[in-house]
Design an enzyme around this catalytic site. Sequence first.
Site, PDB file in Angstrom:
ATOM      1  CE  LYS A   1       4.486  36.163   5.871  1.00  0.00           C
ATOM      2  NZ  LYS A   1       5.227  36.613   7.158  1.00  0.00           N
TER       3      LYS A   1
ATOM      4  CE1 TYR B   1       9.956  33.422   5.597  1.00  0.00           C
ATOM      5  CE2 TYR B   1       8.017  31.813   6.306  1.00  0.00           C
ATOM      6  CZ  TYR B   1       8.422  33.025   5.781  1.00  0.00           C
ATOM      7  OH  TYR B   1       7.244  33.701   5.441  1.00  0.00           O
TER       8      TYR B   1
ATOM      9  CD  GLU C   1      12.003  33.764  -0.712  1.00  0.00           C
ATOM     10  OE1 GLU C   1      12.433  33.868   0.326  1.00  0.00           O
ATOM     11  OE2 GLU C   1      11.054  34.555  -1.497  1.00  0.00           O
TER      12      GLU C   1
ATOM     13  CG  ASN D   1       4.293  39.894   8.129  1.00  0.00           C
ATOM     14  OD1 ASN D   1       3.776  38.674   7.652  1.00  0.00           O
ATOM     15  ND2 ASN D   1       5.349  40.258   8.193  1.00  0.00           N
TER      16      ASN D   1
ATOM     17  CG  HIS E   1       7.534  35.872   2.264  1.00  0.00           C
ATOM     18  ND1 HIS E   1       8.585  36.092   2.952  1.00  0.00           N
ATOM     19  CD2 HIS E   1       8.146  35.446   1.098  1.00  0.00           C
ATOM     20  CE1 HIS E   1       9.678  35.790   2.179  1.00  0.00           C
ATOM     21  NE2 HIS E   1       9.481  35.450   1.073  1.00  0.00           N
TER      22      HIS E   1
HETATM   23  P1  CMP Z   1       8.820  37.577   5.992  1.00  0.00           P
HETATM   24  O1  CMP Z   1       8.862  38.505   4.841  1.00  0.00           O
HETATM   25  O2  CMP Z   1       7.673  36.398   5.850  1.00  0.00           O
HETATM   26  O3  CMP Z   1       9.919  36.812   6.651  1.00  0.00           O
HETATM   27  C1  CMP Z   1      10.387  36.301   7.679  1.00  0.00           C
HETATM   28  C2  CMP Z   1       8.916  36.494   8.825  1.00  0.00           C
HETATM   29  O4  CMP Z   1       9.482  36.506  10.049  1.00  0.00           O
HETATM   30  C3  CMP Z   1       8.522  37.985   8.717  1.00  0.00           C
HETATM   31  O5  CMP Z   1       7.822  38.268   7.458  1.00  0.00           O
HETATM   32  C4  CMP Z   1       7.712  38.107   9.891  1.00  0.00           C
HETATM   33  O6  CMP Z   1       6.444  37.854   9.658  1.00  0.00           O
HETATM   34  C5  CMP Z   1       8.380  37.116  10.898  1.00  0.00           C
HETATM   35  N1  CMP Z   1       9.058  37.818  11.995  1.00  0.00           N
HETATM   36  C6  CMP Z   1       8.715  37.699  13.266  1.00  0.00           C
HETATM   37  N2  CMP Z   1       9.706  38.415  14.121  1.00  0.00           N
HETATM   38  C7  CMP Z   1      10.513  38.871  13.264  1.00  0.00           C
HETATM   39  C8  CMP Z   1      11.541  39.989  13.563  1.00  0.00           C
HETATM   40  N3  CMP Z   1      11.867  40.292  14.617  1.00  0.00           N
HETATM   41  N4  CMP Z   1      12.347  40.521  12.168  1.00  0.00           N
HETATM   42  C9  CMP Z   1      11.859  40.093  10.891  1.00  0.00           C
HETATM   43  N5  CMP Z   1      10.832  38.947  10.760  1.00  0.00           N
HETATM   44  C10 CMP Z   1       9.977  38.708  12.048  1.00  0.00           C
END
Ligand code: CMP
Length: 138
Positions: A9, A49, A126, A112, A115
């Site tokens: 990311k 998304y 995806e 984070n 993904h």
């Molecule tokens: P990702 O695996 O990319 O999938 C969706 C993303 O939304 C997740 O990682 C997080 O970075 C982001 N996100 C932010 N808030 C939340 C939440 N409460 N629960 C899950 N994903 C979240």
Amino acid sequence: MERTFAIVKPDATAAGFTGRILARIEQEGFKIVAIKKIFMSKKQAEGFYAVHSARPFFNDLTSFMSSGPCVVMVLEKDGAIKEWRNLMGATNPAEAAEGTLRKEFGKNIDNNATHGSDAPETAATEIAYFFSALELVG
Ligand code: CMP
């Protein structure tokens, strides 16, 4: 052999963590069958998304994912989907186990670092969102 879709990311590419994350991916036995660096538009991030479009974090998530370059990849390994999720660790880096990528490189639940697809159907969708069949070079 199973395939999954993975992203480094924008927080992690900006921090210069791409090389260390790719090294870890190979050390853990994944084969990188496709890889490219992209800079998504807000619309492209919203399309990617779309499954989260009703969630309260959707706007922040898609703004973040279109704020800088990402590295998108297709990874192959036995049990790739689960194995990649294990290597990433919990979505929230504060809850991620020692030794996981999100623990080492993630800052918070939005920033984070990585993904990964959560199921075979999502992985197929995806992968197809970013790569054509000809780009999967095994
Ligand atoms: P990702 O695996 O990319 O999938 C969706 C993303 O939304 C997740 O990682 C997080 O970075 C982001 N996100 C932010 N808030 C939340 C939440 N409460 N629960 C899950 N994903 C979240």
